[in-house]
Design an enzyme around this catalytic site. Structure first.
Site, PDB file in Angstrom:
ATOM      1  N   THR A 167      39.186  46.690  48.468  1.00 56.45           N
ATOM      2  CA  THR A 167      39.018  45.333  49.023  1.00 56.45           C
ATOM      3  C   THR A 167      38.803  44.664  47.874  1.00 56.45           C
ATOM      4  OG1 THR A 167      37.625  43.936  50.418  1.00 56.45           O
ATOM      5  CG2 THR A 167      36.512  45.501  49.068  1.00 56.45           C
TER       6      THR A 167
ATOM      7  N   HIS B 166      25.381  57.840  49.893  1.00 58.83           N
ATOM      8  CA  HIS B 166      24.512  58.920  49.027  1.00 58.83           C
ATOM      9  C   HIS B 166      24.204  60.100  49.733  1.00 58.83           C
ATOM     10  CE1 HIS B 166      22.708  59.679  45.667  1.00 58.83           C
ATOM     11  NE2 HIS B 166      21.528  58.801  45.175  1.00 58.83           N
TER      12      HIS B 166
END
Length: 413
Positions: free
Chosen positions: A324, A376
Protein backbone atom coordinates in the site's frame (compact mmCIF):
# COMPACT_ATOMS: atom_id res chain seq x y z
CA UNK A 1 -42.45 -11.05 -24.15
CA UNK A 2 -41.58 -10.03 -20.60
CA UNK A 3 -37.99 -10.87 -19.72
CA UNK A 4 -37.16 -11.25 -16.03
CA UNK A 5 -33.69 -9.95 -15.26
CA UNK A 6 -32.05 -11.68 -12.31
CA UNK A 7 -28.94 -10.73 -10.36
CA UNK A 8 -26.02 -12.71 -11.80
CA UNK A 9 -23.43 -14.25 -9.48
CA UNK A 10 -20.40 -11.92 -9.16
CA UNK A 11 -18.32 -14.70 -7.57
CA UNK A 12 -18.43 -18.02 -5.78
CA UNK A 13 -18.59 -16.71 -2.23
CA UNK A 14 -21.08 -13.88 -2.90
CA UNK A 15 -24.76 -14.59 -2.21
CA UNK A 16 -26.13 -11.06 -1.85
CA UNK A 17 -25.60 -7.68 -3.51
CA UNK A 18 -27.00 -4.20 -3.00
CA UNK A 19 -28.57 -1.95 -5.64
CA UNK A 20 -26.24 1.05 -5.41
CA UNK A 21 -27.65 3.16 -8.27
CA UNK A 22 -30.21 2.71 -11.00
CA UNK A 23 -28.77 4.23 -14.18
CA UNK A 24 -32.20 4.21 -15.87
CA UNK A 25 -35.73 5.20 -14.79
CA UNK A 26 -38.82 3.06 -14.55
CA UNK A 27 -40.45 2.98 -17.99
CA UNK A 28 -37.29 3.91 -19.92
CA UNK A 29 -36.42 2.15 -23.16
CA UNK A 30 -33.07 0.34 -22.81
CA UNK A 31 -30.78 -1.19 -25.40
CA UNK A 32 -29.23 -4.64 -25.05
CA UNK A 33 -25.95 -4.58 -23.06
CA UNK A 34 -26.67 -1.02 -21.85
CA UNK A 35 -25.60 -0.52 -18.22
CA UNK A 36 -28.84 -0.20 -16.25
CA UNK A 37 -27.59 -0.35 -12.65
CA UNK A 38 -24.55 -0.39 -10.41
CA UNK A 39 -24.58 -3.13 -7.78
CA UNK A 40 -22.35 -3.34 -4.72
CA UNK A 41 -21.03 -6.65 -3.46
CA UNK A 42 -18.80 -7.01 -0.44
CA UNK A 43 -15.79 -7.00 -2.77
CA UNK A 44 -16.51 -4.64 -5.66
CA UNK A 45 -18.99 -2.40 -7.44
CA UNK A 46 -20.18 -3.91 -10.72
CA UNK A 47 -22.39 -2.75 -13.59
CA UNK A 48 -25.53 -4.69 -14.49
CA UNK A 49 -26.09 -4.76 -18.30
CA UNK A 50 -29.51 -5.13 -19.92
CA UNK A 51 -30.04 -8.62 -21.32
CA UNK A 52 -32.33 -7.38 -24.12
CA UNK A 53 -33.80 -4.21 -25.64
CA UNK A 54 -37.18 -2.98 -24.48
CA UNK A 55 -39.15 -1.02 -21.88
CA UNK A 56 -37.82 -1.59 -18.36
CA UNK A 57 -39.87 -1.95 -15.18
CA UNK A 58 -37.88 -1.72 -11.94
CA UNK A 59 -38.63 -4.27 -9.22
CA UNK A 60 -36.12 -3.11 -6.60
CA UNK A 61 -35.23 0.23 -5.05
CA UNK A 62 -31.82 1.83 -4.62
CA UNK A 63 -30.27 0.57 -1.39
CA UNK A 64 -32.18 -2.73 -1.44
CA UNK A 65 -30.19 -5.87 -0.59
CA UNK A 66 -31.10 -8.57 -3.11
CA UNK A 67 -30.10 -12.22 -3.33
CA UNK A 68 -28.11 -13.57 -6.27
CA UNK A 69 -30.72 -14.93 -8.70
CA UNK A 70 -33.47 -12.57 -7.50
CA UNK A 71 -35.50 -10.66 -10.12
CA UNK A 72 -34.67 -6.94 -10.03
CA UNK A 73 -36.45 -5.72 -13.18
CA UNK A 74 -38.62 -6.72 -16.13
CA UNK A 75 -37.90 -5.84 -19.75
CA UNK A 76 -40.78 -5.82 -22.25
CA UNK A 77 -38.99 -6.98 -25.40
CA UNK A 78 -42.10 -6.51 -27.57
CA UNK A 79 -42.30 -2.79 -26.83
CA UNK A 80 -41.35 -0.53 -29.72
CA UNK A 81 -38.60 2.02 -29.32
CA UNK A 82 -40.18 5.45 -28.69
CA UNK A 83 -40.34 7.68 -31.77
CA UNK A 84 -40.60 11.46 -32.10
CA UNK A 85 -44.20 11.49 -30.76
CA UNK A 86 -43.04 10.40 -27.29
CA UNK A 87 -43.01 13.96 -25.89
CA UNK A 88 -46.67 14.44 -26.87
CA UNK A 89 -47.69 11.41 -24.83
CA UNK A 90 -45.76 12.74 -21.89
CA UNK A 91 -47.61 16.06 -22.12
CA UNK A 92 -50.97 14.27 -21.99
CA UNK A 93 -49.87 12.36 -18.92
CA UNK A 94 -48.85 15.60 -17.27
CA UNK A 95 -52.18 17.31 -18.03
CA UNK A 96 -54.38 14.63 -16.43
CA UNK A 97 -53.34 15.10 -12.80
CA UNK A 98 -53.81 18.90 -13.02
CA UNK A 99 -57.61 18.60 -13.08
CA UNK A 100 -57.63 16.50 -9.92
CA UNK A 101 -55.20 18.74 -8.06
CA UNK A 102 -57.86 20.84 -6.25
CA UNK A 103 -59.51 17.68 -4.82
CA UNK A 104 -56.19 16.45 -3.55
CA UNK A 105 -55.52 19.82 -1.94
CA UNK A 106 -58.94 19.77 -0.24
CA UNK A 107 -58.25 16.35 1.24
CA UNK A 108 -54.84 17.48 2.45
CA UNK A 109 -56.39 20.55 4.06
CA UNK A 110 -58.76 18.38 6.10
CA UNK A 111 -56.01 16.10 7.46
CA UNK A 112 -54.31 18.52 9.94
CA UNK A 113 -57.52 18.75 12.04
CA UNK A 114 -56.49 15.65 14.04
CA UNK A 115 -56.23 16.27 17.79
CA UNK A 116 -52.75 16.44 19.36
CA UNK A 117 -51.43 13.21 20.83
CA UNK A 118 -52.39 12.86 24.52
CA UNK A 119 -49.65 12.85 27.13
CA UNK A 120 -49.38 10.25 29.86
CA UNK A 121 -46.90 8.69 32.26
CA UNK A 122 -45.37 6.91 29.20
CA UNK A 123 -44.54 10.14 27.38
CA UNK A 124 -40.77 10.40 26.93
CA UNK A 125 -40.20 7.01 28.58
CA UNK A 126 -37.88 4.75 26.53
CA UNK A 127 -38.56 1.08 25.97
CA UNK A 128 -35.91 -1.30 27.41
CA UNK A 129 -34.24 -1.72 24.01
CA UNK A 130 -34.30 2.03 23.41
CA UNK A 131 -32.85 2.73 26.87
CA UNK A 132 -29.92 0.37 26.19
CA UNK A 133 -29.11 2.12 22.90
CA UNK A 134 -29.41 5.59 24.46
CA UNK A 135 -27.11 4.58 27.34
CA UNK A 136 -24.52 3.32 24.83
CA UNK A 137 -24.72 6.63 22.96
CA UNK A 138 -24.66 8.67 26.16
CA UNK A 139 -27.93 10.44 25.31
CA UNK A 140 -30.54 11.28 27.93
CA UNK A 141 -34.10 10.08 27.19
CA UNK A 142 -35.38 13.64 27.84
CA UNK A 143 -33.42 14.82 24.76
CA UNK A 144 -35.29 12.46 22.42
CA UNK A 145 -38.80 13.08 21.09
CA UNK A 146 -40.76 9.83 21.23
CA UNK A 147 -42.86 8.73 18.26
CA UNK A 148 -44.40 5.66 19.90
CA UNK A 149 -47.81 5.32 21.59
CA UNK A 150 -48.48 8.24 23.97
CA UNK A 151 -45.03 9.66 23.13
CA UNK A 152 -43.02 6.63 24.23
CA UNK A 153 -39.40 6.56 22.93
CA UNK A 154 -39.07 3.57 20.60
CA UNK A 155 -36.01 1.62 19.51
CA UNK A 156 -36.05 3.43 16.14
CA UNK A 157 -36.11 6.78 17.94
CA UNK A 158 -33.02 5.73 19.92
CA UNK A 159 -31.20 4.44 16.82
CA UNK A 160 -31.82 7.71 14.97
CA UNK A 161 -30.99 9.92 17.96
CA UNK A 162 -27.93 12.14 17.56
CA UNK A 163 -25.86 13.28 20.56
CA UNK A 164 -26.01 16.97 21.38
CA UNK A 165 -23.32 19.04 19.66
CA UNK A 166 -23.36 21.71 22.34
CA UNK A 167 -25.10 25.08 22.45
CA UNK A 168 -25.02 26.68 18.98
CA UNK A 169 -23.45 30.13 18.70
CA UNK A 170 -24.41 30.88 15.11
CA UNK A 171 -23.39 29.71 11.65
CA UNK A 172 -24.39 26.70 9.62
CA UNK A 173 -24.74 23.48 11.66
CA UNK A 174 -26.29 21.10 9.13
CA UNK A 175 -25.54 17.39 8.99
CA UNK A 176 -26.16 14.57 6.56
CA UNK A 177 -26.70 10.87 7.23
CA UNK A 178 -26.06 8.40 4.39
CA UNK A 179 -26.02 4.62 4.31
CA UNK A 180 -22.63 2.99 3.88
CA UNK A 181 -22.26 0.94 0.73
CA UNK A 182 -21.96 -2.82 1.05
CA UNK A 183 -18.32 -2.56 -0.05
CA UNK A 184 -17.51 0.06 2.60
CA UNK A 185 -19.29 -1.97 5.30
CA UNK A 186 -17.31 -5.07 4.34
CA UNK A 187 -14.02 -3.15 4.34
CA UNK A 188 -14.84 -1.79 7.81
CA UNK A 189 -15.71 -5.28 9.05
CA UNK A 190 -12.46 -6.76 7.70
CA UNK A 191 -10.32 -3.96 9.15
CA UNK A 192 -11.80 -4.43 12.63
CA UNK A 193 -11.41 -8.21 12.32
CA UNK A 194 -7.75 -7.77 11.37
CA UNK A 195 -7.13 -5.74 14.53
CA UNK A 196 -9.07 -8.12 16.78
CA UNK A 197 -8.11 -11.52 15.37
CA UNK A 198 -4.39 -11.12 14.58
CA UNK A 199 -1.33 -10.39 16.71
CA UNK A 200 -0.42 -7.44 14.51
CA UNK A 201 2.91 -5.71 14.95
CA UNK A 202 4.74 -3.16 12.79
CA UNK A 203 8.45 -2.73 12.15
CA UNK A 204 10.00 0.27 10.37
CA UNK A 205 13.02 1.18 8.28
CA UNK A 206 14.08 3.88 5.84
CA UNK A 207 15.23 3.70 2.25
CA UNK A 208 17.61 5.98 0.36
CA UNK A 209 15.79 6.44 -2.96
CA UNK A 210 18.78 7.97 -4.81
CA UNK A 211 19.79 4.73 -6.64
CA UNK A 212 16.23 4.14 -7.91
CA UNK A 213 15.90 7.80 -8.95
CA UNK A 214 19.18 7.51 -10.89
CA UNK A 215 17.90 4.48 -12.82
CA UNK A 216 14.54 6.12 -13.50
CA UNK A 217 16.07 9.41 -14.62
CA UNK A 218 18.38 7.59 -17.02
CA UNK A 219 15.90 5.18 -18.58
CA UNK A 220 12.32 6.38 -17.96
CA UNK A 221 11.93 8.20 -21.31
CA UNK A 222 13.33 5.29 -23.33
CA UNK A 223 11.22 2.85 -21.26
CA UNK A 224 8.01 4.74 -21.96
CA UNK A 225 8.77 5.09 -25.67
CA UNK A 226 9.69 1.40 -26.04
CA UNK A 227 6.74 -0.03 -24.10
CA UNK A 228 3.79 1.84 -25.54
CA UNK A 229 3.32 4.58 -22.95
CA UNK A 230 3.89 2.43 -19.85
CA UNK A 231 5.82 4.52 -17.30
CA UNK A 232 8.72 3.31 -15.19
CA UNK A 233 7.40 4.08 -11.70
CA UNK A 234 8.37 3.13 -8.17
CA UNK A 235 5.87 0.28 -7.86
CA UNK A 236 7.83 -2.08 -10.13
CA UNK A 237 10.96 -1.64 -8.00
CA UNK A 238 9.04 -2.23 -4.78
CA UNK A 239 7.17 -5.22 -6.20
CA UNK A 240 10.40 -6.86 -7.42
CA UNK A 241 12.08 -6.12 -4.08
CA UNK A 242 9.14 -7.70 -2.22
CA UNK A 243 9.07 -10.86 -4.37
CA UNK A 244 12.83 -11.27 -3.79
CA UNK A 245 12.41 -10.83 -0.03
CA UNK A 246 9.50 -13.31 0.04
CA UNK A 247 11.78 -15.96 -1.45
CA UNK A 248 14.35 -15.26 1.27
CA UNK A 249 11.75 -15.22 4.09
CA UNK A 250 8.89 -17.57 3.05
CA UNK A 251 7.08 -17.28 6.41
CA UNK A 252 6.01 -13.77 5.35
CA UNK A 253 4.35 -15.40 2.34
CA UNK A 254 2.29 -17.74 4.53
CA UNK A 255 -1.16 -17.76 6.12
CA UNK A 256 -2.79 -19.35 9.15
CA UNK A 257 -5.73 -21.69 8.55
CA UNK A 258 -6.99 -22.99 11.89
CA UNK A 259 -4.12 -24.96 13.43
CA UNK A 260 -2.18 -25.16 10.17
CA UNK A 261 0.17 -22.90 8.24
CA UNK A 262 -0.21 -22.58 4.47
CA UNK A 263 2.96 -21.57 2.60
CA UNK A 264 3.01 -20.53 -1.06
CA UNK A 265 5.74 -20.96 -3.67
CA UNK A 266 4.36 -18.07 -5.71
CA UNK A 267 3.88 -14.36 -4.99
CA UNK A 268 0.46 -12.87 -5.78
CA UNK A 269 0.92 -9.25 -4.77
CA UNK A 270 -2.19 -7.26 -3.79
CA UNK A 271 -1.87 -3.55 -4.60
CA UNK A 272 -4.09 -1.29 -2.49
CA UNK A 273 -5.61 1.46 -4.62
CA UNK A 274 -8.22 4.12 -3.91
CA UNK A 275 -11.26 3.79 -6.19
CA UNK A 276 -14.40 5.92 -6.53
CA UNK A 277 -16.28 3.48 -4.27
CA UNK A 278 -13.54 3.09 -1.66
CA UNK A 279 -10.49 0.95 -1.06
CA UNK A 280 -9.80 -1.70 -3.70
CA UNK A 281 -7.06 -4.33 -3.59
CA UNK A 282 -6.53 -5.89 -7.04
CA UNK A 283 -3.94 -8.66 -7.36
CA UNK A 284 -0.86 -8.93 -9.58
CA UNK A 285 -0.62 -12.68 -10.20
CA UNK A 286 2.75 -14.48 -10.09
CA UNK A 287 4.59 -11.19 -9.73
CA UNK A 288 7.84 -13.12 -9.19
CA UNK A 289 7.79 -14.09 -12.91
CA UNK A 290 7.04 -10.61 -14.26
CA UNK A 291 9.61 -8.18 -15.64
CA UNK A 292 9.65 -4.49 -14.73
CA UNK A 293 7.57 -3.81 -17.84
CA UNK A 294 5.16 -6.61 -16.94
CA UNK A 295 4.62 -5.31 -13.41
CA UNK A 296 4.09 -1.71 -14.51
CA UNK A 297 1.69 -2.72 -17.31
CA UNK A 298 -0.38 -4.94 -15.01
CA UNK A 299 -0.61 -2.34 -12.24
CA UNK A 300 -1.67 0.29 -14.80
CA UNK A 301 -4.35 -2.04 -16.20
CA UNK A 302 -5.77 -2.83 -12.75
CA UNK A 303 -5.62 0.80 -11.57
CA UNK A 304 -7.57 1.98 -14.64
CA UNK A 305 -10.21 -0.70 -14.10
CA UNK A 306 -10.56 0.33 -10.45
CA UNK A 307 -10.81 4.02 -11.34
CA UNK A 308 -13.45 3.39 -14.01
CA UNK A 309 -15.49 1.05 -11.79
CA UNK A 310 -14.75 -1.93 -14.08
CA UNK A 311 -12.84 -4.00 -11.53
CA UNK A 312 -14.13 -7.55 -11.10
CA UNK A 313 -14.30 -9.82 -8.09
CA UNK A 314 -11.77 -12.14 -9.73
CA UNK A 315 -9.31 -9.22 -10.04
CA UNK A 316 -9.36 -8.86 -6.25
CA UNK A 317 -9.55 -12.51 -5.20
CA UNK A 318 -6.53 -14.10 -3.56
CA UNK A 319 -3.22 -12.40 -2.93
CA UNK A 320 -0.44 -13.60 -0.64
CA UNK A 321 1.06 -10.21 0.34
CA UNK A 322 -0.05 -6.57 0.04
CA UNK A 323 1.68 -3.31 -0.84
CA UNK A 324 0.00 0.00 0.00
CA UNK A 325 1.30 3.46 -0.88
CA UNK A 326 0.11 6.19 1.47
CA UNK A 327 2.84 8.42 0.09
CA UNK A 328 0.66 9.46 -2.85
CA UNK A 329 -1.52 11.27 -0.31
CA UNK A 330 1.44 12.79 1.53
CA UNK A 331 1.73 10.32 4.42
CA UNK A 332 5.16 10.36 6.05
CA UNK A 333 4.66 7.33 8.33
CA UNK A 334 1.86 4.90 9.13
CA UNK A 335 1.09 1.44 10.48
CA UNK A 336 -0.81 -0.30 7.65
CA UNK A 337 -3.42 -2.90 8.63
CA UNK A 338 -3.00 -6.48 7.46
CA UNK A 339 -5.30 -7.64 4.66
CA UNK A 340 -6.70 -10.97 6.03
CA UNK A 341 -6.03 -13.83 5.58
CA UNK A 342 -2.60 -12.56 4.53
CA UNK A 343 0.12 -12.25 7.15
CA UNK A 344 1.99 -9.17 5.96
CA UNK A 345 1.62 -5.76 4.31
CA UNK A 346 4.29 -3.26 3.24
CA UNK A 347 3.54 0.43 3.61
CA UNK A 348 5.23 2.96 1.30
CA UNK A 349 5.30 6.65 2.21
CA UNK A 350 6.25 10.02 0.76
CA UNK A 351 9.77 10.84 -0.34
CA UNK A 352 11.41 13.75 1.47
CA UNK A 353 14.94 15.06 1.15
CA UNK A 354 16.69 14.66 4.49
CA UNK A 355 20.29 14.92 5.71
CA UNK A 356 21.90 11.51 6.37
CA UNK A 357 25.43 10.35 7.19
CA UNK A 358 27.26 8.83 4.18
CA UNK A 359 30.85 7.64 4.73
CA UNK A 360 31.24 9.98 7.67
CA UNK A 361 29.83 13.00 5.82
CA UNK A 362 26.42 14.66 5.95
CA UNK A 363 24.60 14.48 2.61
CA UNK A 364 21.05 15.28 1.56
CA UNK A 365 19.19 12.43 -0.12
CA UNK A 366 15.57 11.60 -1.01
CA UNK A 367 14.44 9.28 1.80
CA UNK A 368 11.34 7.15 2.34
CA UNK A 369 10.13 5.48 5.52
CA UNK A 370 8.80 1.96 4.95
CA UNK A 371 6.67 -0.08 7.35
CA UNK A 372 5.93 -3.79 7.54
CA UNK A 373 2.87 -4.84 9.52
CA UNK A 374 2.80 -8.57 10.15
CA UNK A 375 0.95 -11.27 12.08
CA UNK A 376 3.22 -12.20 14.98
CA UNK A 377 1.40 -15.53 15.38
CA UNK A 378 3.13 -16.85 12.28
CA UNK A 379 6.04 -14.44 11.64
CA UNK A 380 8.78 -13.98 14.25
CA UNK A 381 10.82 -10.84 14.76
CA UNK A 382 13.86 -12.23 12.95
CA UNK A 383 11.85 -12.95 9.80
CA UNK A 384 9.95 -9.64 9.84
CA UNK A 385 13.01 -7.46 10.39
CA UNK A 386 15.08 -9.56 7.98
CA UNK A 387 12.36 -9.25 5.33
CA UNK A 388 12.23 -5.45 5.61
CA UNK A 389 16.03 -5.18 5.56
CA UNK A 390 16.09 -7.33 2.40
CA UNK A 391 13.56 -4.96 0.79
CA UNK A 392 15.70 -1.99 1.81
CA UNK A 393 18.89 -3.56 0.43
CA UNK A 394 17.28 -4.35 -2.92
CA UNK A 395 15.88 -0.83 -3.27
CA UNK A 396 19.19 0.79 -2.42
CA UNK A 397 21.08 -1.44 -4.87
CA UNK A 398 18.52 -2.17 -7.60
CA UNK A 399 20.90 -2.74 -10.51
CA UNK A 400 22.83 -5.52 -8.75
CA UNK A 401 20.04 -7.18 -6.74
CA UNK A 402 16.97 -6.66 -8.96
CA UNK A 403 18.47 -6.33 -12.46
CA UNK A 404 21.36 -8.81 -12.35
CA UNK A 405 23.82 -6.01 -13.06
CA UNK A 406 22.26 -5.04 -16.43
CA UNK A 407 19.60 -2.33 -16.21
CA UNK A 408 18.98 -2.15 -19.98
CA UNK A 409 18.33 -5.85 -20.26
CA UNK A 410 16.08 -5.88 -17.18
CA UNK A 411 14.07 -2.99 -18.59
CA UNK A 412 13.89 -4.68 -22.02
CA UNK A 413 15.49 -1.72 -23.80
Amino acid sequence: MILEMKVPSPGESITEVEIATWLVKDGDYVEKDQAIAEVDSDKATLELPAEASGIITLKAEEGDAVKVGQVVCHIDTDAAKPAGDAPAKEEKKEEAPKAEAPKAEEKKAEAPKAAPAPTSYASGTPSPAARKILDEKGIAATEVKGTGKDGRVTKDDAVNAVPSMGTPTGGNRGSNRTKLSMLRRKVAERLVAAKNETAMLTTFNEVNMTPINNVRNEYKDAFKAKHGGVSLGYMSFFTKAVTRALELFPDVNSMIDGNEKISYDFADISIAVSGPKGLMVPVVRNAENLTFRGVEAEIKRLALKARDGQITVDDMTGGTFTITNGGVFGSMLSTPIINPPQSGILGMHNIIERPIAVNGKVEIHPMMYVALSYDHRIIDGRESVGFLVAVKEALENPVELLMNGDAKKALEL
